[in-house]
Design a protein around this motif. Sequence first.
Motif, PDB file in Angstrom:
ATOM      1  N   UNK A  49       3.728   9.265   6.533  1.00 39.08           N
ATOM      2  CA  UNK A  49       3.736   7.942   5.930  1.00 39.08           C
ATOM      3  C   UNK A  49       4.800   7.078   6.588  1.00 39.08           C
ATOM      4  N   UNK A  50       4.654   5.776   6.387  1.00 38.46           N
ATOM      5  CA  UNK A  50       5.632   4.808   6.877  1.00 38.46           C
ATOM      6  C   UNK A  50       5.818   3.739   5.811  1.00 38.46           C
ATOM      7  N   UNK A  51       6.820   2.896   6.013  1.00 35.97           N
ATOM      8  CA  UNK A  51       7.129   1.819   5.082  1.00 35.97           C
ATOM      9  C   UNK A  51       6.283   0.593   5.449  1.00 35.97           C
ATOM     10  N   UNK A  52       5.345   0.174   4.592  1.00 37.96           N
ATOM     11  CA  UNK A  52       4.478  -0.952   4.949  1.00 37.96           C
ATOM     12  C   UNK A  52       5.227  -2.239   5.268  1.00 37.96           C
ATOM     13  N   UNK A  53       6.230  -2.588   4.448  1.00 37.08           N
ATOM     14  CA  UNK A  53       6.959  -3.833   4.704  1.00 37.08           C
ATOM     15  C   UNK A  53       7.718  -3.771   6.030  1.00 37.08           C
TER      16      UNK A  53
ATOM     17  N   UNK B 185      12.367  -0.351  13.283  1.00 35.88           N
ATOM     18  CA  UNK B 185      12.020   0.816  12.458  1.00 35.88           C
ATOM     19  C   UNK B 185      10.783   0.605  11.601  1.00 35.88           C
ATOM     20  N   UNK B 186       9.958   1.649  11.523  1.00 40.51           N
ATOM     21  CA  UNK B 186       8.826   1.680  10.592  1.00 40.51           C
ATOM     22  C   UNK B 186       9.071   2.669   9.452  1.00 40.51           C
ATOM     23  N   UNK B 187      10.132   3.487   9.586  1.00 39.12           N
ATOM     24  CA  UNK B 187      10.449   4.556   8.643  1.00 39.12           C
ATOM     25  C   UNK B 187       9.335   5.604   8.572  1.00 39.12           C
TER      26      UNK B 187
ATOM     27  N   UNK C 103       0.843  -1.193   0.000  1.00 45.63           N
ATOM     28  CA  UNK C 103       0.000   0.000   0.000  1.00 45.63           C
ATOM     29  C   UNK C 103       0.876   1.239   0.000  1.00 45.63           C
ATOM     30  N   UNK C 104       0.253   2.407   0.011  1.00 45.34           N
ATOM     31  CA  UNK C 104       1.000   3.654  -0.076  1.00 45.34           C
ATOM     32  C   UNK C 104       1.619   4.124   1.220  1.00 45.34           C
ATOM     33  N   UNK C 105       1.302   3.480   2.341  1.00 45.69           N
ATOM     34  CA  UNK C 105       1.925   3.828   3.606  1.00 45.69           C
ATOM     35  C   UNK C 105       1.390   5.077   4.266  1.00 45.69           C
TER      36      UNK C 105
END
Length: 399
Positions: A142-146, A78-80, A49-51
């Motif tokens: 936003x965050x990094x989904x992975x 980390x979630x970024x 997804x777009x995060x």
Amino acid sequence: MSEIKKSASVIVIGGGVTGLSAAWWLARDGVDVLVIDKGIVGWEASGRNGGGCTHYQSPLFHEEQRLWPQMDELLGYPTEHRPERVIMALTEQQLSQYKDHGDICAAMGYRYETLDPKQTRELVPLAGDNVVGSVYYHFGGQANPQRTVQAYAWALQDLGGRILQHTAVSSLIVEAGRVKGVETSLGRFDCDHLVLAAGPQTGALLESIGIYLPVAPARAEMIVTEPLPLMKIGGVDGNGLYGRQTLRGNLAYGGGPHEWLADTPAQGGPVTRPSTQLLQNLSKRLVELFPKAGHVRVIRSWAGIIENTPDGRPVIDRLSEPDNLTVTTMSSVGFGLSPATGHAIRDLVIDGACSFADIDKLGLHRFANLPRDWRVRQGWVPPILPDYDSDARAQMAQA
């Protein structure tokens, strides 16, 4: 290989961000919790997804905004997450609409600015002369989904929570009016409380015990480009697109029209493959949003199956019958709300009510009188496509 323990105080069906967050919140309170997923964690929409982390129309919005800046520290991984977002307008009508959204957030205590075209291009160097302005949110982001999915999973396991992957749940076991467990590809697992967060499969599993949850599955797609120099703001939306620039510099964007599906697809089925037509549409609109990125190539794409409720709002509800069953389906907004959703589910399971927000309007009861043909009435049905194979066979037979 050690023998699998086939019971838990709470079983969570679904290893996406909603199920993992709920399990992590429960494990923080010392609850013996087991997550069961038919594939691997985050494999579907949660990791694709777009995060975005800005859902101002949700009753969980304040908790979402409170928690995201803390999540790296709370999870220990980390979630970024980055806390700002720009929404660019290519028409005056769009800019007026985005300002209205900003005013709603400002009334709730969140700060935003309206930027002119020059200010917008300073923050977003990939923007072109077609931008008429933007709104700049000093919140959300936003965050990094992975990364986030993995952070939830590792943090849960650090607290003693268990995750069982590649294990499909076939049915719920109800005895004497209470959920007693679930039947899976590995046999029966018993529990005291069940949290159902199975994404597109949630409706079918509830239907097996006579509970109707109206959801329509759809395929959502995203594209990823070659890396570009990092912009000052990673989260930029507009032109009907959502997404972000990754820390490597790739543009990862979605936002095409839903491709409605007739039924919930099996894991890994062909309906999860991206379609050329929609990828072309996404690419065209991305170039319109970022004209100075028109030279870069799309290096990969992905598709994930999402579920949508008739009114577009999530369902987060502890049912009265069975009273040890908590149901959630996030209607395409699960990722950003996941820290708050997990907190709400923890409260429902342990305390019986959400402690930080009134979530009554997210209850399943709101669909009690919904006609069963609601999808047809709303036009949320797959298109009827020509049967090219049958036509070809007929032509060959005539020849």
